[in-house]
Design a protein around this motif. Structure first.
Motif, PDB file in Angstrom:
ATOM      1  N   LEU A 264     -14.911  -6.409  18.970  1.00  6.52           N
ATOM      2  CA  LEU A 264     -15.580  -7.783  18.871  1.00  6.52           C
ATOM      3  C   LEU A 264     -16.320  -8.004  17.571  1.00  6.52           C
ATOM      4  CD1 LEU A 264     -16.313  -8.267  22.507  1.00  6.52           C
ATOM      5  CD2 LEU A 264     -14.404  -8.982  21.415  1.00  6.52           C
ATOM      6  N   LEU A 265     -16.339  -8.873  17.098  1.00  7.07           N
ATOM      7  CA  LEU A 265     -17.292  -9.516  15.969  1.00  7.07           C
ATOM      8  C   LEU A 265     -18.536 -10.354  16.546  1.00  7.07           C
ATOM      9  CD1 LEU A 265     -14.712 -10.119  13.097  1.00  7.07           C
ATOM     10  CD2 LEU A 265     -15.973  -8.028  13.586  1.00  7.07           C
ATOM     11  N   ASP A 266     -18.170 -10.938  17.622  1.00  6.43           N
ATOM     12  CA  ASP A 266     -19.491 -11.792  18.181  1.00  6.43           C
ATOM     13  C   ASP A 266     -18.740 -12.059  19.551  1.00  6.43           C
ATOM     14  OD1 ASP A 266     -21.425 -13.308  18.473  1.00  6.43           O
ATOM     15  OD2 ASP A 266     -20.875 -15.039  17.292  1.00  6.43           O
ATOM     16  N   PHE A 267     -19.926 -12.541  20.475  1.00  2.47           N
ATOM     17  CA  PHE A 267     -19.448 -12.932  21.867  1.00  2.47           C
ATOM     18  C   PHE A 267     -18.930 -14.559  21.686  1.00  2.47           C
ATOM     19  CE2 PHE A 267     -23.279 -10.164  22.901  1.00  2.47           C
ATOM     20  CZ  PHE A 267     -22.355  -9.061  23.099  1.00  2.47           C
ATOM     21  N   CYS A 268     -18.582 -14.883  22.907  1.00  2.35           N
ATOM     22  CA  CYS A 268     -17.843 -16.045  22.887  1.00  2.35           C
ATOM     23  C   CYS A 268     -18.798 -17.291  22.522  1.00  2.35           C
ATOM     24  CB  CYS A 268     -17.113 -16.305  24.229  1.00  2.35           C
ATOM     25  SG  CYS A 268     -16.107 -17.768  24.549  1.00  2.35           S
ATOM     26  N   THR A 269     -18.541 -17.857  21.461  1.00  2.09           N
ATOM     27  CA  THR A 269     -18.995 -19.276  21.269  1.00  2.09           C
ATOM     28  C   THR A 269     -18.907 -20.538  22.334  1.00  2.09           C
ATOM     29  OG1 THR A 269     -17.519 -19.886  19.810  1.00  2.09           O
ATOM     30  CG2 THR A 269     -19.279 -18.397  18.842  1.00  2.09           C
ATOM     31  N   SER A 270     -18.101 -20.493  22.909  1.00  2.00           N
ATOM     32  CA  SER A 270     -17.677 -21.575  23.964  1.00  2.00           C
ATOM     33  C   SER A 270     -18.035 -20.923  25.456  1.00  2.00           C
ATOM     34  CB  SER A 270     -16.418 -21.995  23.972  1.00  2.00           C
ATOM     35  OG  SER A 270     -15.332 -20.994  24.092  1.00  2.00           O
ATOM     36  N   LYS A 271     -17.779 -21.505  26.203  1.00  2.74           N
ATOM     37  CA  LYS A 271     -18.160 -21.150  27.719  1.00  2.74           C
ATOM     38  C   LYS A 271     -17.476 -19.903  27.851  1.00  2.74           C
ATOM     39  CE  LYS A 271     -18.151 -22.518  32.545  1.00  2.74           C
ATOM     40  NZ  LYS A 271     -17.827 -23.549  33.533  1.00  2.74           N
ATOM     41  N   GLU A 272     -16.052 -19.759  27.937  1.00  2.00           N
ATOM     42  CA  GLU A 272     -15.345 -18.524  28.014  1.00  2.00           C
ATOM     43  C   GLU A 272     -14.291 -18.378  26.778  1.00  2.00           C
ATOM     44  OE1 GLU A 272     -15.405 -18.136  32.901  1.00  2.00           O
ATOM     45  OE2 GLU A 272     -14.147 -19.343  31.909  1.00  2.00           O
ATOM     46  N   CYS A 273     -13.863 -16.982  26.591  1.00  2.25           N
ATOM     47  CA  CYS A 273     -12.941 -16.547  25.542  1.00  2.25           C
ATOM     48  C   CYS A 273     -11.807 -15.996  26.165  1.00  2.25           C
ATOM     49  CB  CYS A 273     -13.439 -16.117  24.181  1.00  2.25           C
ATOM     50  SG  CYS A 273     -14.438 -17.278  23.294  1.00  2.25           S
ATOM     51  N   GLY A 274     -10.872 -16.149  25.809  1.00  3.86           N
ATOM     52  CA  GLY A 274      -9.702 -15.314  26.624  1.00  3.86           C
ATOM     53  C   GLY A 274      -9.307 -13.909  26.081  1.00  3.86           C
ATOM     54  N   ILE A 275      -9.737 -12.931  26.877  1.00  2.00           N
ATOM     55  CA  ILE A 275      -9.130 -11.542  26.608  1.00  2.00           C
ATOM     56  C   ILE A 275      -7.727 -11.080  26.995  1.00  2.00           C
ATOM     57  CG2 ILE A 275      -9.743  -9.047  26.834  1.00  2.00           C
ATOM     58  CD1 ILE A 275     -12.463  -9.859  27.568  1.00  2.00           C
ATOM     59  N   PHE A 276      -7.529 -11.634  28.425  1.00  2.00           N
ATOM     60  CA  PHE A 276      -6.099 -11.206  28.732  1.00  2.00           C
ATOM     61  C   PHE A 276      -6.031 -12.202  30.207  1.00  2.00           C
ATOM     62  CE2 PHE A 276      -3.340  -9.232  31.923  1.00  2.00           C
ATOM     63  CZ  PHE A 276      -2.387  -8.614  30.913  1.00  2.00           C
ATOM     64  N   HIS A 277      -4.934 -13.018  30.245  1.00  2.00           N
ATOM     65  CA  HIS A 277      -4.834 -13.617  31.253  1.00  2.00           C
ATOM     66  C   HIS A 277      -3.303 -14.101  31.700  1.00  2.00           C
ATOM     67  CE1 HIS A 277      -5.188 -16.504  28.156  1.00  2.00           C
ATOM     68  NE2 HIS A 277      -4.405 -17.186  28.824  1.00  2.00           N
ATOM     69  N   ASN A 278      -3.080 -14.326  33.014  1.00  2.00           N
ATOM     70  CA  ASN A 278      -1.730 -14.352  33.437  1.00  2.00           C
ATOM     71  C   ASN A 278      -1.487 -16.058  33.692  1.00  2.00           C
ATOM     72  OD1 ASN A 278       0.723 -14.188  34.347  1.00  2.00           O
ATOM     73  ND2 ASN A 278       0.317 -12.785  35.932  1.00  2.00           N
ATOM     74  N   VAL A 279      -0.451 -16.669  33.299  1.00  2.00           N
ATOM     75  CA  VAL A 279      -0.258 -17.841  33.744  1.00  2.00           C
ATOM     76  C   VAL A 279       1.060 -18.245  34.346  1.00  2.00           C
ATOM     77  CG1 VAL A 279       0.203 -20.490  32.745  1.00  2.00           C
ATOM     78  CG2 VAL A 279      -1.347 -18.786  31.509  1.00  2.00           C
ATOM     79  N   ASP A 280       1.117 -18.657  35.858  1.00  2.00           N
ATOM     80  CA  ASP A 280       2.179 -18.743  36.433  1.00  2.00           C
ATOM     81  C   ASP A 280       3.159 -19.769  36.084  1.00  2.00           C
ATOM     82  OD1 ASP A 280       1.145 -20.805  37.688  1.00  2.00           O
ATOM     83  OD2 ASP A 280       0.440 -19.876  39.564  1.00  2.00           O
ATOM     84  N   SER A 281       4.216 -19.961  36.791  1.00  2.00           N
ATOM     85  CA  SER A 281       5.016 -20.820  36.710  1.00  2.00           C
ATOM     86  C   SER A 281       4.605 -22.290  36.952  1.00  2.00           C
ATOM     87  CB  SER A 281       6.470 -20.733  37.343  1.00  2.00           C
ATOM     88  OG  SER A 281       6.316 -20.600  38.762  1.00  2.00           O
ATOM     89  N   ASN A 282       3.714 -22.396  37.801  1.00  2.00           N
ATOM     90  CA  ASN A 282       3.156 -23.617  37.998  1.00  2.00           C
ATOM     91  C   ASN A 282       1.907 -24.310  37.192  1.00  2.00           C
ATOM     92  OD1 ASN A 282       4.607 -24.179  40.119  1.00  2.00           O
ATOM     93  ND2 ASN A 282       3.262 -23.000  41.387  1.00  2.00           N
ATOM     94  N   LYS A 283       1.768 -23.427  35.812  1.00  2.00           N
ATOM     95  CA  LYS A 283       0.776 -23.471  34.769  1.00  2.00           C
ATOM     96  C   LYS A 283      -0.684 -23.504  35.482  1.00  2.00           C
ATOM     97  CE  LYS A 283       3.843 -26.352  31.945  1.00  2.00           C
ATOM     98  NZ  LYS A 283       4.948 -26.129  32.775  1.00  2.00           N
ATOM     99  N   MET A 284      -0.824 -22.496  36.356  1.00  2.00           N
ATOM    100  CA  MET A 284      -2.217 -22.136  36.943  1.00  2.00           C
ATOM    101  C   MET A 284      -2.254 -20.546  36.686  1.00  2.00           C
ATOM    102  SD  MET A 284      -2.977 -24.709  38.526  1.00  2.00           S
ATOM    103  CE  MET A 284      -4.367 -24.486  39.515  1.00  2.00           C
ATOM    104  N   TYR A 285      -3.727 -20.418  36.693  1.00  2.00           N
ATOM    105  CA  TYR A 285      -4.276 -18.998  36.502  1.00  2.00           C
ATOM    106  C   TYR A 285      -3.760 -18.200  37.492  1.00  2.00           C
ATOM    107  CZ  TYR A 285      -7.091 -20.304  32.388  1.00  2.00           C
ATOM    108  OH  TYR A 285      -7.703 -20.895  31.035  1.00  2.00           O
ATOM    109  N   ALA A 286      -3.315 -17.039  37.417  1.00  2.00           N
ATOM    110  CA  ALA A 286      -2.888 -15.990  38.269  1.00  2.00           C
ATOM    111  C   ALA A 286      -3.557 -14.616  37.975  1.00  2.00           C
ATOM    112  CB  ALA A 286      -1.443 -15.962  38.233  1.00  2.00           C
ATOM    113  N   THR A 287      -3.228 -13.607  38.836  1.00  2.00           N
ATOM    114  CA  THR A 287      -3.773 -12.486  38.892  1.00  2.00           C
ATOM    115  C   THR A 287      -3.126 -11.542  37.712  1.00  2.00           C
ATOM    116  OG1 THR A 287      -4.019 -12.191  41.090  1.00  2.00           O
ATOM    117  CG2 THR A 287      -4.135 -10.365  40.096  1.00  2.00           C
ATOM    118  N   PRO A 288      -3.957 -10.958  36.849  1.00  2.00           N
ATOM    119  CA  PRO A 288      -5.132 -10.955  36.345  1.00  2.00           C
ATOM    120  C   PRO A 288      -5.827 -11.941  35.537  1.00  2.00           C
ATOM    121  CG  PRO A 288      -4.269  -9.089  35.453  1.00  2.00           C
ATOM    122  CD  PRO A 288      -3.415  -9.833  35.928  1.00  2.00           C
ATOM    123  N   LEU A 289      -6.991 -12.015  35.336  1.00  2.00           N
ATOM    124  CA  LEU A 289      -7.717 -12.879  34.277  1.00  2.00           C
ATOM    125  C   LEU A 289      -9.096 -12.055  33.729  1.00  2.00           C
ATOM    126  CD1 LEU A 289      -8.126 -16.584  34.221  1.00  2.00           C
ATOM    127  CD2 LEU A 289     -10.067 -15.289  33.893  1.00  2.00           C
TER     128      LEU A 289
END
Length: 1126
Positions: A264-289
């Motif tokens: 990492l060169l810096d922490f997130c400049t916005s509220k949250e920054c993605g490291i790893f996330h799963n998006v299901d077929s309904n376009k919703m966040y799923a396990t894990p995030l």
């Protein structure tokens, strides 16, 4: 009989394992009606008269057997016996159940025999009828006794083992499926069926090797704070057992482990920054995030089986400017997150959490993202190796995910460590200079001349610098350069660094622009400029190290500076990484996920870049150096072509006005961007000449306020006038006006439909977006399928944003009915990325240098664009190396030609000239490359398929040389092998196609060759006809001669006989003397001799004539044969 056997086999075979497990569950119902064999009364013994049950005569293994159950009831009771089994996929399955009541005989020890019957798939080996035999882990036989309570309402609950007053159990050892006996089905197979079964029986099925360990990333990934990342899909297991186990874990205590390295060169400049996330077929966040927060903590989120989400925030902070490994392990309801720093995995942070409900996890539903996506920004830094264990919860020691022995990871750390020092030097030096200047000017009145003195006069002398001699020697270049420049004008730290870096870069390029042989001398300056945030220097260093441009080839350094440039969004660096991963060249792994991440990053910037006024942007034009006509169209503001266009525009020529406006607005054909001049010609064309095309363009600019003040009223007026003249773009513009400004979706859709019906692709995209947002009039809700169809039409018509949307659908496969196609997604993203204005500027600089005669500079800029994967730059660079030896003083000519023509032919739409050149290179070979005629034929065929006449000509030449063209290539050319069965007819067909595709209406090589073939063919046919005529005439002459001579011979003989007859009649009378008869005979002999001599003379003449005719015939035949051979 056979039908009966088939029906029996059909009913006894088990279709699949799910059906078997279902039947296992049904067995208790089937077996509960069985009766026990006997009940015997035990002899009187001394008992305490307590409830009692015990299992006797149990087998050691799980087989069908008779067992004894001893029991005693003190009250009316029910005795239960069952068998519970467990396999890899199911646990606690009741496969046998038996119960009976004892209401009368109490306080007596009794024994009952029970026949244990297991399901066939648990005790027998699979055979012709029993298709499957499952592997059982353990088997438990249980017996318990329950008092009968008529007052208890829940009888079902009262019968369970939980209400038992006495119980007993025994564990039976399972038998491996391959060690079980075959069942005697009492059915005779046919001879053929038994033979097939015996053959299959002796085979041992070998399952393909498959593991749950997935290497998701094995190469560094540059991630910036944008909505881009690597999209990954997890498929179902091919192994049935693994897949069934995975499905079992979806809703029931999932277990998995993720392990990933981060820098990492810096922490997130916005509220949250993605490291790893799963998006299901309904376009919703799923396990894990996993998200990174502004304070450097990790946000972990999972979804429960109830549909609720649970989020956890770590109490530790992740490190900066260090490689660290982040491990996430989920084991049932337990979540464990750990971090370790460095190669030796020094412990840094640990946190665990237990959720109250089961976690839902299905990694095959949707897609997984490393970094950012359209829902979240990415991290600011780099990803290292990423390992994923789909069905294992591992501890830190058990996870195999080393940082690797690749030097690149260490060099990334070294680069930023050095750059931190360089940045500190520049910033500190700048502050010292400013403070010194303020002290020296304190109390001094300032004026214009004093300012000039401080700007151009003698530089101020710093009282002292806070670096020791060793540091001064190490950073001598940057310190010496800082003494020669003025203090940066900006006060912002980052702006100071970038401004200084640009000055270093410009100074280095100015010194080396005309001397490429000593290009390596600018490396220290470029390294300093890169550290200061001017990443044109990073990309130039990457190219230099990759191909050895003035320095020794160093792939690690080339990769380092490519990653650094891409991480800071340098357009050419992004293109280079995307291209190298797409083609798998220069030691880069072939990785479509990485390639798409880089291409889509620059593709998303392209629409904004194209509408941004910037001096380092230009319209991308595919101008080839070997195309004289296109070169003649290039102009400058003082060239004849431009002046001629301007003169026509001044006279009121609408087309000239529109062309000038486009050239000024986009910076086309060598003209510099000038929006003010563009607005002038747009305004004159729209208001004076009222051309519908110009009116539309000018109206759009008025609506956007691009280059002119916004004027919606005039824009709407011009748009309606253009629409009234049938301009389909105007209908699209009216729809955009009502959609954007009036929010009247009904009118907007109506105008867009009109434009779409007229073939306007922009309106297709706009209608697709309406369906995607669920605001299309009359169509409630989101219609993503219809949106995809319209967006596809727009993309195929050249719409940039449509191509971006289409690429996102294809890479994720998130739309039902649209299969995932990473290669097609990369193709669309690459197509948009290569239209970026920064790319156009690099190509334009190279072209301008070539037209100005600066071949070294043209070579340099074409090299920078060619290494980024731009096809026109690759082709032009190869042509430049081929035609001019002056431009290849530091790069081997043959290597340059082969490398860039070869790169060019592997593009999506390779140019025919590159295909032909590579075909020639494969045909001729070289000192270090052998000939490959078949590859040459393939390349010539590809050129011919694009309608190139030279491709057909080269194929025809190869056929003439006796080279065979493969049938599959002839099929691509739509040539039927049966019709053109010989080489002559095939060669003629190819030459005719060559002539048909030739652009020259005058005489061309194909027409000349065809003329030669037709003349030689005609001559051959004439020669064959003449020879046939000659031989026939000769034979006929011989026959006629023989017949004539025979007739002459017959006539002579007849004449002689007539003379003899006349002599006898007119001779002396009978009464003459005897000497008269002697004279007659003498005369007869004389005539006969004369006749024979005449015949012999005539035959000699005939033979002489025949000999002469034969000699002439032989001479003619020989001459004809020689001519035909030639």
């Amino acid at each position: 009989m056979q039908d009966w056997r088939r029906e029996m086999a059909k009913h006894t075979a088990w279709p699949d394992l799910r059906a078997n497990l279902f039947l296992l569950c049904m067995v208790p119902l089937l077996c509960s009606a069985k009766e026990t064999k006997s009940v015997s009364k035990q002899p009187d013994k001394c008992f305490d008269y307590e409830d009692f049950v015990e299992l006797r005569n149990l087998p050691t293994h799980a087989v069908n057997a008779d067992i004894s159950v001893e029991y005693m009831c003190t009250k009316p009771c029910t005795i239960h016996v069952d068998i519970m089994a467990s396999s890899e996929f199911r646990t606690g399955i009741i496969v046998f159940k038996k119960q009976w009541k004892n209401e009368k005989i109490l306080h007596e020890l009794r024994t009952r025999t029970v026949n244990l019957i297991f399901p066939n798939i648990m005790v027998y080996r699979s055979d012709y009828f029993q298709k499957l035999s499952i592997d059982v882990y353990y088997t438990v036989v249980r017996a318990w006794l329950v008092h009968i309570d008529p007052k208890h309402t829940d009888r079902k609950y009262n019968e369970t083992v939980l209400s038992a007053v006495a119980n007993a159990f025994a564990v039976l050892e399972p038998i491996s499926p391959v060690q079980r006996p075959y069942k005697d089905h009492q059915i005779c197979l046919t001879w053929y069926a038994e033979l097939m079964w015996r053959r299959r029986e002796i085979r041992f099925p070998i399952c393909p090797f498959e593991t749950d360990a997935v290497r998701m990333l094995n190469f560094p990934l540059a991630s910036s704070t944008e909505h881009n990342g690597v999209i990954l899909i997890q498929d179902r297991f091919k192994n049935r057992e693994l897949e069934l186990r995975r499905q079992q874990l979806v809703n029931n205590n999932p277990i998995f482990t993720f392990s990933l390295w981060l820098y990492l060169l810096d922490f997130c400049t916005s509220k949250e920054c993605g490291i790893f996330h799963n998006v299901d077929s309904n376009k919703m966040y799923a396990t894990p995030l996993l998200f990174l927060t502004q304070k450097g903590k990790v946000h972990v989120q999972v979804r429960l089986v109830t549909g609720a989400d649970v989020a956890i925030l770590t109490n530790f902070q992740v490190p900066l400017y260090k490689w660290f490994r982040l491990d996430l392990t989920i084991n049932g309801r337990k979540i464990v997150l750990t971090t370790h720093v460095g190669e030796h995995l020094e412990s840094h942070g640990y946190q665990s959490y237990n959720v109250e409900e089961d976690i839902y996890f299905d990694d095959t539903d949707g897609y997984i993202v490393l970094g950012g996506s359209k829902y979240v920004l990415g991290i600011d830094g780099f990803f290292g190796p990423v390992q994923y264990y789909r069905m294992r919860a591992l501890n830190t020691e058990e996870i195999f995910n080393p940082l690797g022995k690749d030097e690149i990871y260490q060099w990334i750390d070294k680069y930023y460590l050095r750059c931190a020092t360089v940045q500190e030097i520049v910033y500190t030096y700048t502050n010292i200079v400013r403070e010194t200047q303020e002290l020296q000017t304190e109390g001094t009145s300032t004026n214009y001349y004093v300012d000039l003195y401080f700007k151009y006069g003698r530089k101020l002398v710093c009282p002292g610098l806070p670096w020791n001699q060793e540091e001064r020697n190490q950073f001598r270049n940057i310190l010496n350069f800082l003494k020669t420049i003025n203090s940066p004008s900006s006060d912002h730290p980052n702006a100071i660094l970038v401004e200084t870096g640009k000055k270093i870069y410009d100074d280095a390029m100015e010194k080396q622009s005309h001397h490429l042989r000593h290009f390596g001398s600018v490396v220290p300056a470029l390294e300093d400029a890169s550290c200061l945030g001017f990443h044109k220097a990073s990309y130039r260093l990457a190219v230099m190290y990759e191909i050895g441009l003035g320095v020794a080839i160093d792939p690690v350094q080339g990769l380092l500076y490519s990653l650094v440039g891409a991480q800071n969004c340098d357009r050419l660096a992004l293109l280079k990484l995307g291209y190298n991963h797409f083609q798998g060249v220069d030691n880069y792994p072939l990785d479509f996920g990485l390639s798409y991440a880089y291409y889509i990053s620059i593709a998303k910037k392209t629409p904004k870049d194209r509408w941004t006024m910037h001096e380092e942007q230009a319209f991308v034009e595919a101008v080839r150096l070997m195309d004289d006509e296109m070169l003649k169209e290039q102009t400058r503001e003082n060239d004849d072509l431009f002046l001629w266009l301007k003169q026509n525009a001044e006279r009121g020529d609408v087309h000239a006005q529109h062309r000038l406006a486009q050239m000024f607005y986009w910076g086309q054909q060598g003209v510099s961007k000038n929006k003010d001049a563009a607005m002038e010609w747009y305004e004159r064309g729209a208001l004076e000449n009222k051309d519908p095309v110009i009116m539309y363009d000018y109206a759009i600019l008025l609506l956007k306020g691009d280059g002119v003040p916004k004027n919606k009223k005039l824009a709407l007026k011009l748009m309606k006038r253009a629409a009234a003249k049938g301009q389909h773009e105007a209908f699209n513009g009216l729809g955009w006006y009502y959609h954007t400004f009036k929010k009247d979706y009904g009118k907007a859709a109506a105008y867009w439909r009109k434009a779409f019906n007229k073939g306007n692709v922009d309106s297709a995209f706009n209608l697709g977006v309406m369906h995607l947002n669920g605001i299309y009039p009359g169509d409630e809700g989101i219609n993503e399928t219809r949106a995809f169809e319209l967006i596809t039409i727009a993309a195929e018509g050249g719409h940039i944003e449509g191509a971006i949307h289409l690429a996102q659908y294809l890479i994720s496969g998130s739309l039902k009915g649209v299969p995932r196609d990473p290669q097609a997604a990369i193709g669309w993203a690459k197509h948009v990325a290569e239209q970026n204005g920064h790319i156009g500027h690099a190509i334009r600089k190279a072209l301008n240098a070539y037209m100005d005669g600066c071949l070294n500079e043209a070579f340099l800029y074409y090299t920078l664009a060619a290494e980024a994967g731009i096809e026109v730059a690759q082709t032009n660079l190869a042509y430049l190396c081929e035609e001019s030896s002056k431009a290849t003083t530091i790069f081997p000519r043959d290597t340059c030609i082969w490398r860039y023509y070869n790169f060019s032919i592997y593009q999506n739409n390779p140019p025919p000239v590159a295909l032909l050149k590579m075909g020639d290179l494969y045909y001729s070979g070289s000192s270090n490359r052998s000939k490959d005629i078949q590859q040459s034929v393939t390349l010539y065929t590809q050129a011919a398929l694009q309608g190139d006449a030279q491709g057909y000509f080269n194929l025809a030449q190869l056929v003439q040389e006796g080279v065979s063209i493969p049938e599959n290539l002839l099929q691509h050319l739509k040539i039927d092998k049966s019709v053109y069965s010989n080489n002559d007819s095939l060669m003629t067909e190819l030459y005719e196609r060559c002539q048909g595709h030739s652009n020259d209406e005058s005489i061309n090589p194909c027409s000349l060759v065809l003329l030669y073939l037709h003349v030689t063919g005609t001559w051959k046919s004439m020669l064959y006809s003449f020879m046939a005529y000659l031989m026939g005439s000769l034979l006929l002459s011989i026959v006629v001669t023989i017949v004539v001579q025979c007739i002459h011979l017959i006539l002579d003989i007849s004449s002689s006989n007539n003379h003899l007859a006349n002599g006898e009649q007119t001779g002396p009378s009978v009464s003459g003397t005897r000497h008269l008869q002697t004279g007659v005979h003498s005369w007869y002999m004389y005539r006969l001799i004369v006749t024979v001599k005449q015949i012999v003379r005539r035959q000699r003449e005939a033979i002489e004539w025949l000999t002469t005719a034969l000699v002439v015939s032989i001479c003619i035949f020989f001459v004809t044969f020689v001519i035909w051979s030639v």
